[in-house]
Design a protein around this motif. Sequence first.
Motif: not given
Ligand code: GDP
Length: 301
Positions: A109-116, A145-147, A255-257, A281-283
């Motif tokens: 959780n939190g690594v950015g899985k959903t966003t990816t 809901e997030q997905l 990786l941008d962070g 990035g986040e987009q």
């Molecule tokens: P999950 O819990 O693994 O599903 O994580 P989320 O997809 O909810 O992402 C957690 C946070 O990381 C969110 O605020 C995203 O916008 C942010 N995030 C995800 N990928 C990236 C990325 O490549 N770069 C940056 N800067 N933020 C990211």
Amino acid sequence: EKYKEGLTKTRTGFTSKINDLVAKYRKVDEDFFEELEDILLQADVGFDTVMELMDQLRYEVQRKNVKDTSTVQSVISEKLVEIYQAGEEEINELKFADDLTVILFVGVNGVGKTTTIAKLAHRLKNEGKSVLLAAGDTFRAGAIEQLDIWGQRVGVDVIKQSEGSDPAAVMYDAVRAAKSRGVDVLICDTAGRLQNKVNLMNELEKVYRVISREIPGAPHEVLLALDATTGQNALVQAQMFKEATDVTGIVLTKLDGTAKGGIVLAIRSKLNIPVKFVGLGEQMDDLQPFDPQKYVYGLFA
Ligand code: GDP
């Protein structure tokens, strides 16, 4: 361009230090090597990779009779790419089936899985593929809901059940739906709780089994999302997921962070799993296929 932009932090943190070092020493000597070693370690390149790189650098410097430090710089990038690739080509490509391709996403959780998942869906859609998502994280509050929200944004459907339901049942539904709709790619989310390794293994195993029973050869990819900003901790996570399931590729997010972009190299050499994408990035369009040449070039350009 995306690479250059997304790697700004690593470039200022890591690359500029190397540039300063090169300017400071001019002549290649033991002090230079030692300071270089420190910089590489601080950038999370990883102990083993740094040692390998230093050995090769010393060897190359002697062999080519390199005297001035500025020449070392190009040897460093050359060697970084070489160590990364380890003789393999095009390992960053996703594997696709002729009909339905199933991609399973795992990660904490939190690594950015959903966003990816959303970014990848967007990317595949742009390539002309039809995509369906499966909301397999039925455990974390709000995950479904997030997905769903991301699905709407990207313009792809999400197969879901209520919170707390059996993820394997969601996968079963999703595979059936993907088949009957004739979609090209099904991307499956999974739970990322980590309180118990045995639970995680059991759940992933069950999900994996349901998918492979419905579609021989699937899942075609098991992508592990790792947060680059967590440094060596990401390696510990990767080791655990590697034991729990058959990880075929890594997506290194955020990786941008970080200024410690060297973690890409550590992951490759420690785990022997290719990094297939990096998040910059986040987009929606901030997901790039990982290319070691472009990456290293992006660092030193
Ligand atoms: P999950 O819990 O693994 O599903 O994580 P989320 O997809 O909810 O992402 C957690 C946070 O990381 C969110 O605020 C995203 O916008 C942010 N995030 C995800 N990928 C990236 C990325 O490549 N770069 C940056 N800067 N933020 C990211």
